[in-house]
Design a protein around this motif. Structure first.
Motif, PDB file in Angstrom:
ATOM      1  N   THR A  39       2.840   7.331 -49.848  1.00 13.60           N
ATOM      2  CA  THR A  39       1.660   8.127 -49.526  1.00 13.60           C
ATOM      3  C   THR A  39       2.097   9.128 -48.474  1.00 13.60           C
ATOM      4  OG1 THR A  39       0.132   6.315 -50.012  1.00 13.60           O
ATOM      5  CG2 THR A  39      -0.703   8.095 -48.633  1.00 13.60           C
ATOM      6  N   SER A  41       0.981  12.207 -46.243  1.00 18.97           N
ATOM      7  CA  SER A  41      -0.268  12.819 -45.767  1.00 18.97           C
ATOM      8  C   SER A  41      -0.012  14.184 -45.157  1.00 18.97           C
ATOM      9  CB  SER A  41      -0.946  11.917 -44.740  1.00 18.97           C
ATOM     10  OG  SER A  41      -1.492  10.796 -45.381  1.00 18.97           O
ATOM     11  N   ASN A 196      -5.490   2.351 -51.892  1.00 17.15           N
ATOM     12  CA  ASN A 196      -4.285   1.562 -51.582  1.00 17.15           C
ATOM     13  C   ASN A 196      -3.994   0.533 -52.670  1.00 17.15           C
ATOM     14  OD1 ASN A 196      -2.905   2.441 -49.383  1.00 17.15           O
ATOM     15  ND2 ASN A 196      -4.017   1.213 -47.902  1.00 17.15           N
ATOM     16  N   LYS A 199      -2.662   2.193 -55.730  1.00 14.14           N
ATOM     17  CA  LYS A 199      -1.270   2.613 -55.514  1.00 14.14           C
ATOM     18  C   LYS A 199      -0.320   1.453 -55.816  1.00 14.14           C
ATOM     19  CE  LYS A 199       1.844   3.809 -51.760  1.00 14.14           C
ATOM     20  NZ  LYS A 199       1.962   3.962 -50.323  1.00 14.14           N
ATOM     21  N   TYR A 206       0.951   9.357 -53.722  1.00 15.44           N
ATOM     22  CA  TYR A 206      -0.185  10.177 -53.256  1.00 15.44           C
ATOM     23  C   TYR A 206       0.261  11.305 -52.335  1.00 15.44           C
ATOM     24  CZ  TYR A 206      -3.606   6.456 -54.508  1.00 15.44           C
ATOM     25  OH  TYR A 206      -4.388   5.544 -55.165  1.00 15.44           O
ATOM     26  N   PHE A 208      -2.001  12.803 -49.656  1.00 15.33           N
ATOM     27  CA  PHE A 208      -3.324  12.548 -49.072  1.00 15.33           C
ATOM     28  C   PHE A 208      -3.599  13.653 -48.056  1.00 15.33           C
ATOM     29  CE2 PHE A 208      -6.525  10.612 -46.436  1.00 15.33           C
ATOM     30  CZ  PHE A 208      -7.267   9.823 -47.315  1.00 15.33           C
ATOM     31  N   SER A 220      -0.623   5.976 -44.612  1.00 13.84           N
ATOM     32  CA  SER A 220       0.485   6.902 -44.874  1.00 13.84           C
ATOM     33  C   SER A 220       1.838   6.266 -44.625  1.00 13.84           C
ATOM     34  CB  SER A 220       0.380   8.119 -43.953  1.00 13.84           C
ATOM     35  OG  SER A 220      -0.892   8.647 -44.014  1.00 13.84           O
TER      36      SER A 220
END
Length: 312
Positions: A39, A41, A196, A199, A206, A208, A220
């Protein structure tokens, strides 16, 4: 440590709107990679260009310079029809406003399966309905919701419909554009937990997008901080929170609420003043100060950041 696979590569990306005197540079020479399974961000205030980057990856916004790669293939600019179809299927977007992103005149059944219909990803009507019901179940909604209209749902439920619409295409990469900013605080955690969980179960990656650092800390792997179209700092989530280097990152972090009322009362808010940087002669560059920790600044500033990083 095995070499991680770069799913998305952003190279010297520039995005401008308008032309001539009305030209506005929304994204200015941005570089970063997103690895499969993480993830990543992108955090910054409104108008910093973060959504513009997300929309460029999903080919909604055109690119004026640099390139975007997906699994090593260039997906910005003119591409083949086959690659375009692959990007639409494999790179999905969850939009910020669950009220505006759903077609009010269509039933949930059609909204969720619109991608399936456009790409004809089902054998018959029965399989299409099964796929819609499975997607709704996966995001915590009842299958019978398929026959209703968006206005019959709360904000949190509508956002789940938006997530189901993205998931049904079986994407590898999802741009989540401030997916919780329009929701009540009590619902936010539910949607974050859902993202989450998805994922983990689906092996998603992601991007984000958020303006609130407190939200991204817990979901993240890495965080990039963007200011006026330029990324000013990038590091692993905990590293960024414990050792922020750029003054803008420090200002954003100072605004994060502290749950302890006594500490909250004593904390000092930092205000970022861009005029503190003198880039007239000594030009700024993008540098790795510590392994995986990048920051934007000129040589004099970078020297200061290095010393600060050594002290902590």
């Amino acid at each position: 440590m095995p070499e991680r696979e770069k799913l998305i590569e952003i190279k010297d990306l520039q995005i401008t709107f308008g032309s001539g005197r009305k030209k506005f540079v929304a994204v200015d020479h941005v570089n970063f990679d997103i690895y499969r399974g993480e993830t990543f961000s992108l955090v910054g205030e409104s108008g910093s260009g973060k959504t513009t980057i997300g929309r460029a990856i999903t080919r909604i916004n055109p690119v004026s310079g640099g390139e975007i790669l997906f699994k090593g293939k260039k997906i910005s600019g003119r591409i083949s029809k086959e690659l375009d179809r692959e990007v639409i299927r494999k790179c999905q977007m969850i939009f910020q406003d669950p009220m505006a992103s759903l077609n009010e005149r269509a039933k949930v059944d059609y909204i969720v399966s619109e991608g399936l219909i456009n790409f004809h990803l089902y054998r018959d009507e029965e399989e299409r309905k099964e796929k819609v019901q499975a997607a709704l179940r996966e995001v915590g909604l009842l299958p019978e919701f398929a026959s209703r209209f968006p206005h019959e749902f709360s904000g949190g439920q509508r956002q789940r419909i938006g997530i189901a619409r993205a998931l049904i295409m079986e994407p590898e990469f999802v741009v989540a554009d401030e997916p919780i900013s329009a929701l009540d605080v009590s619902i936010r955690a539910q949607v974050l937990n859902l993202l989450n969980r998805l994922k983990a179960t689906r092996g998603l990656t992601y991007l984000f997008i958020a303006h609130d650092l407190s939200v991204v800390r817990f979901i993240s792997d890495r965080i990039a901080v963007i200011y006026k179209g330029r990324i000013v700092e990038l590091a692993e989530a905990e590293e960024l929170f414990t050792h922020p280097l750029h003054p803008y990152t420090k200002a954003l972090l100072s605004a994060v609420p502290i749950p302890d009322p006594e500490l909250e009362k004593k904390k000092k808010l930092l205000v970022y003043d861009p005029s503190m940087h003198d880039y007239s002669v000594d030009k700024p560059v993008w540098r790795e100060i510590l392994p995986g920790h990048f920051v934007y600044g000129n040589e004099r500033e970078l020297e200061g950041y290095r010393k600060e990083a050594e002290r902590t």
